[in-house]
Design a protein around this motif. Structure first.
Motif, short mmCIF file in Angstrom:
data_model
loop_
_atom_site.label_atom_id
_atom_site.label_comp_id
_atom_site.label_asym_id
_atom_site.label_seq_id
_atom_site.Cartn_x
_atom_site.Cartn_y
_atom_site.Cartn_z
N GLY A 153 0.82 -1.20 0.00
CA GLY A 153 0.00 0.00 0.00
C GLY A 153 0.85 1.25 0.00
O GLY A 153 2.08 1.20 0.12
N ARG A 154 0.20 2.41 -0.12
CA ARG A 154 0.92 3.66 -0.24
C ARG A 154 1.65 4.05 1.04
O ARG A 154 2.81 4.43 1.03
N LYS A 155 0.95 3.99 2.18
CA LYS A 155 1.52 4.48 3.43
C LYS A 155 2.74 3.67 3.87
O LYS A 155 3.79 4.22 4.21
N LYS A 156 2.62 2.35 3.88
CA LYS A 156 3.72 1.52 4.36
C LYS A 156 4.95 1.65 3.48
O LYS A 156 6.08 1.65 3.96
N LEU A 157 4.73 1.76 2.17
CA LEU A 157 5.88 1.91 1.28
C LEU A 157 6.55 3.25 1.49
O LEU A 157 7.78 3.34 1.49
N LEU A 158 5.76 4.31 1.69
CA LEU A 158 6.34 5.62 1.96
C LEU A 158 7.17 5.59 3.24
O LEU A 158 8.28 6.12 3.28
N LEU A 159 6.67 4.95 4.26
CA LEU A 159 7.41 4.82 5.53
C LEU A 159 8.69 4.03 5.34
O LEU A 159 9.77 4.44 5.80
N LEU A 160 8.61 2.90 4.66
CA LEU A 160 9.77 2.03 4.45
C LEU A 160 10.87 2.73 3.66
O LEU A 160 12.05 2.71 4.04
N THR A 161 10.50 3.35 2.55
CA THR A 161 11.51 3.97 1.68
C THR A 161 12.13 5.21 2.32
O THR A 161 13.34 5.43 2.19
N CYS A 162 11.32 6.00 2.99
CA CYS A 162 11.86 7.20 3.64
C CYS A 162 12.82 6.83 4.76
O CYS A 162 13.86 7.48 4.95
N LEU A 163 12.49 5.78 5.49
CA LEU A 163 13.37 5.33 6.57
C LEU A 163 14.68 4.79 6.03
O LEU A 163 15.77 5.07 6.57
N LEU A 164 14.63 4.01 4.95
CA LEU A 164 15.85 3.48 4.33
C LEU A 164 16.74 4.61 3.83
O LEU A 164 17.95 4.60 4.05
N MET A 165 16.16 5.59 3.16
CA MET A 165 16.93 6.72 2.67
C MET A 165 17.61 7.47 3.81
O MET A 165 18.79 7.83 3.73
N SER A 166 16.88 7.68 4.90
CA SER A 166 17.40 8.46 6.03
C SER A 166 18.51 7.74 6.76
O SER A 166 19.54 8.34 7.11
N LEU A 167 18.34 6.44 7.01
CA LEU A 167 19.35 5.68 7.72
C LEU A 167 20.64 5.56 6.90
O LEU A 167 21.75 5.64 7.44
N ALA A 168 20.49 5.36 5.59
CA ALA A 168 21.67 5.29 4.72
C ALA A 168 22.40 6.64 4.69
O ALA A 168 23.63 6.69 4.69
N TRP A 242 32.08 18.10 5.67
CA TRP A 242 30.93 17.80 4.83
C TRP A 242 30.00 16.78 5.48
O TRP A 242 28.81 16.70 5.16
N ARG A 243 30.52 16.01 6.44
CA ARG A 243 29.73 14.99 7.12
C ARG A 243 28.58 15.59 7.92
O ARG A 243 27.54 14.95 8.13
N ASN A 244 28.76 16.83 8.37
CA ASN A 244 27.71 17.48 9.15
C ASN A 244 26.41 17.64 8.36
O ASN A 244 25.31 17.53 8.90
N LEU A 245 26.54 17.89 7.06
CA LEU A 245 25.36 18.07 6.24
C LEU A 245 24.50 16.81 6.20
O LEU A 245 23.27 16.87 6.22
N TYR A 246 25.16 15.65 6.14
CA TYR A 246 24.40 14.40 6.14
C TYR A 246 23.70 14.16 7.47
O TYR A 246 22.58 13.65 7.52
N ILE A 247 24.34 14.53 8.55
CA ILE A 247 23.71 14.37 9.87
C ILE A 247 22.53 15.32 10.01
O ILE A 247 21.45 14.93 10.46
N TRP A 248 22.71 16.58 9.61
CA TRP A 248 21.65 17.58 9.74
C TRP A 248 20.42 17.24 8.90
O TRP A 248 19.29 17.58 9.27
N THR A 249 20.62 16.58 7.77
CA THR A 249 19.49 16.27 6.90
C THR A 249 18.84 14.92 7.21
O THR A 249 17.65 14.74 6.94
N LEU A 251 18.70 13.15 10.38
CA LEU A 251 18.02 13.01 11.67
C LEU A 251 16.57 13.52 11.64
O LEU A 251 15.67 12.82 12.12
N PRO A 252 16.29 14.72 11.11
CA PRO A 252 14.89 15.15 11.04
C PRO A 252 14.04 14.20 10.20
O PRO A 252 12.85 13.99 10.50
N SER A 253 14.62 13.62 9.16
CA SER A 253 13.88 12.70 8.31
C SER A 253 13.50 11.43 9.07
O SER A 253 12.41 10.87 8.86
N ILE A 254 14.37 10.96 9.96
CA ILE A 254 14.06 9.77 10.76
C ILE A 254 12.89 10.06 11.70
O ILE A 254 11.98 9.24 11.87
#
Length: 535
Positions: A153-168, A242-249, A251-254
Motif C-alpha cells: 500500500g501507499r503508506k507503508k511503502l512511503l514509511l519504508l523507503t523514507c526510513l531506508l533513505m534516512s538511515l543510509a 561535509w559529514r555534518n550536512l548528512y547528519i543535519w538532513t 536526523l529530522p527525516s528519521i
C-alpha cells in the motif's frame, strides 16, 4: 456494473424526540470508486489537509538527499603557495602543479574531493557517488514502487523507503573512502526512488477531484523548500566537515518517519480496490467533513473492481506491459521524462562549472522553483497537459543552449540568467509531467505507472553527473549543450499521448479502455466494434 445496491449510504442518527430529515442520504448508484469517494471527501476538510501536508513533507527530505552532492562533492577553491608567478589559480590546472605549490582555501574536510584527494581523478570517479545515487533511485523505483499497488500500500511503502533513505544518509557521515561512500549513496537512492511517486499518489488519493491538482503542487512546494534549505545549511557549515550536512538532513527525516507511522492514513481508494472495505470506511469517516453518528456501507462495489484484490506481486507492471495502449502511453511519457530528468538534476549539479558564486547560484535555482510551483498551482486546471509540457520542455532546451553561447562570449551574468530560465522551465515541465502521469493511468496501476515515469527521470539523472564532469574543463560548454538538445528532442514525444485535462480518473484498466473508446467514437464517429478492435 448494473447493481441496484447503493455503493454508499449515509444516514444521520437522530435522537427519539427528533424528526428531522437526515442531512446526508444518498440513494443513487455510483459506478466507480471515484464517484463513491467524491460523495464523502469532495470538500477539503482539515483532516484531509493535515494528511496531505504530512505526506507531502516527504518531498522536502527527498530534495535534500537529491541535491546534497552539490556541496559535499564540490571541488573547493585553492590558492598558490609560490610567489614567483609560476602558478595562477584561475588559469593553471591543479593537476600540473607540485603538491607543495598550492593549498586549499578551506580545511580539507569541507569536501569529499579534498578529503580523499579526488581533484585529479577522472570524471567517472568524481561523479561516481552522484551516479550511484541516481542508479539506486532507478532500481529502487523499479523494484519497490509496485508494492504500493500490490501488497504494502501507499503508506507503508512511503514509511519504508523514507526510513531506508534516512538511515543510509546518516551512515554516510561515517564512511572513510569514496567506495563505501558510493555504496551508501546507492542505498540512499534505492530508498528515495519510490518516495516522490508514492507521496504524490497518496496525497492525491486522500482528497476529492477538485483538490487533486493543488495537493499535488503542495508536494512540489515542499521539494522546493528542501532544495532551498541546502544552500543555507551549507553556508552555515562552510569551513566545517561535509559529514555534518548528512547528519543535519538525516536526523529530522528519521523523526518524520515516526509521524508517518502514527498519523497518516492509508489511501481509501487503494483499500477499496483491494477489497478492504471496513478499513476504507474507517479512513473515510476520519476525513469526511461531517461524519458524526453516520453509518457507512460499500456493499455494492462491483465484482470488476473486486478482482483487483487478487493482484499478484509485480502484476501491476505486467498489466501495463500487456495492454498496448498502456505500454504506448508509458513508453512515450518515459521518453519525455528522460530529457526532463537530465536537465532537472544535471543543471544544479553543474553549477560549480560556472564562474559564479556557488551558494548564490544554487539559491537562485532553488528560488526559481517557487514561481514554477505557483504557476503550476494556479494554471494546472486551466492548461492542456500536452501543449504546455512541450512548450516548457523546448523553452528549457533553447535557454540551456543559449547559456553555452553567451558563456563563450564571457557574459557570465547573462549566462546565469539563461540557466535560471532553463531550470525554471524544466521544473515546470517536471511538475506538469507528474500530474499528467497521474491522469493517464487508472487507480489499480497508478502508483506503479507514476513510479516508472519517475524512473525515466532518474535515468536522466544517472547520466547527468557524468555529463557535468565532462563539462568541468570548459565551464559547462559540453554539459549545458547536451542538456539543451536532449530535453528539446524528448519533449516532442508528448504529441503521441492523449489529453487528460478535466477528465475523470478511472479505477480499473477496463474502465480506462471504455473511456478511451467512447472518446474516440465521439471524435471520429466509428461504431463500437471498430473501436474495440483498434484498442
Amino acid at each position: 456494473m448494473a447493481d441496484s445496491t447503493p455503493l454508499l449510504t449515509t444516514t444521520q442518527q437522530n435522537s427519539p424526540d427528533e424528526s428531522e430529515t437526515p442531512k446526508f442520504q444518498y440513494q443513487h448508484h455510483y459506478g466507480t470508486v471515484e464517484n463513491t469517494i467524491e460523495q464523502c471527501i469532495g470538500d477539503l476538510s482539515f483532516a484531509q489537509f493535515l494528511q496531505a501536508v504530512l505526506v507531502s513533507i516527504a518531498w522536502l527530505f527527498d530534495a535534500q538527499q537529491t541535491f546534497i552532492s552539490i556541496f559535499v562533492d564540490a571541488e573547493p577553491t585553492w590558492h598558490c603557495n609560490t610567489p614567483d608567478g609560476s602558478c595562477n589559480s584561475s588559469l593553471t590546472n591543479i593537476c600540473h602543479l607540485p603538491n607543495n605549490s598550492w593549498s586549499w582555501d578551506l580545511p580539507i574536510s569541507t569536501s569529499t574531493i579534498s578529503e580523499w584527494n579526488l581533484e585529479c581523478t577522472g570524471s567517472l570517479i568524481v561523479g561516481l557517488p552522484a551516479s550511484a545515487f541516481f542508479i539506486g533511485c532507478l532500481l529502487g523505483g523499479l523494484l519497490l514502487s509496485t508494492l504500493a499497488d500490490s501488497t504494502l500500500g501507499r503508506k507503508k511503502l512511503l514509511l519504508l523507503t523514507c526510513l531506508l533513505m534516512s538511515l543510509a544518509a546518516l551512515a554516510t557521515a561515517f564512511v572513510t573512502n569514496v567506495w563505501m561512500y558510493s555504496v551508501l549513496r546507492f542505498l540512499s537512492g534505492f530508498g528515495r526512488g519510490a518516495i516522490g511517486g508514492c507521496s504524490l499518489v497518496l496525497s492525491s488519493e486522500l482528497v476529492g477531484k477538485r483538490w487533486r491538482g493543488p495537493v499535488g503542487i503542495m508536494g512540489f512546494v515542499c521539494f522546493t523548500l528542501g532544495f532551498l534549505s541546502l544552500p543555507a545549511m551549507a553556508y552555515a557549515n562552510r569551513g566545517s566537515s561535509w559529514r555534518n550536512l548528512y547528519i543535519w538532513t538525516s536526523l529530522p527525516s528519521i523523526f518524520y518517519c515516526i509521524f508517518i507511522h502514527l498519523i497518516v492514513r492509508e489511501s481509501p481508494r487503494w483499500l477499496l480496490v483491494k477489497g478492504r472495505k471496513e478499513e476504507a470506511i474507517s479512513t473515510l469517516k476520519s476525513m469526511a467533513t461531517e461524519n458524526e453518528n453516520m453509518k457507512w456501507s460499500f456493499s455494492g462495489l462491483s465484482l470488476e473492481q473486486e478482482t483487483w484484490n487478487n493482484i499478484n506481486f509485480y502484476s501491476a507492471i505486467k498489466v501495463l506491459l500487456e495492454k498496448k495502449w498502456a505500454l504506448g502511453r508509458l513508453s512515450m511519457v518515459m521518453l519525455t521524462s528522460f530529457g526532463i530528468g537530465m536537465v532537472y538534476y544535471g543543471m544544479p549539479l553543474g553549477l560549480g562549472n560556472l564562474s559564479f558564486n556557488l551558494y548564490l547560484s544554487v539559491t537562485f535555482n532553488a528560488v526559481s522553483e517557487f514561481p514554477s510551483s505557483l504557476i503550476t498551482f494556479f494554471v494546472v486546471e486551466k492548461i492542456k497537459r500536452k501543449s504546455s509540457l512541450m512548450v516548457f520542455g523546448i523553452l528549457s532546451g533553447i535557454c540551456s543552449v543559449m547559456s553555452v553561447v553567451v558563456g563563450k562570449q564571457g557574459w557570465m551574468r547573462l549566462q546565469v540568467g539563461f540557466e535560471l530560465v532553463s531550470f525554471f522551465s524544466a521544473c515546470t515541465a517536471f511538475n506538469i509531467l507528474l500530474i499528467y502521469s497521474l491522469e493517464l493511468f487508472p487507480t489499480c496501476v497508478r502508483n506503479s505507472a507514476v513510479s516508472m515515469v519517475r524512473q525515466g527521470v532518474m535515468l536522466g539523472g544517472v547520466f547527468s553527473p557524468v555529463v557535468v564532469g565532462a563539462g568541468r574543463k570548459n565551464n559547462g560548454f559540453v554539459s549545458y549543450g547536451v542538456f539543451g538538445l536532449v530535453i528539446s528532442f524528448s519533449s516532442l514525444f508528448v504529441v503521441c499521448l492523449p489529453e487528460t485535462k478535466g477528465k475523470t480518473l478511472c479505477d480499473t484498466m477496463d474502465e480506462e479502455e471504455q473511456k478511451e473508446r467512447k472518446e474516440i467514437r465521439s471524435a471520429i464517429g466509428c461504431d463500437n466494434d471498430t473501436i474495440a478492435a483498434g484498442v
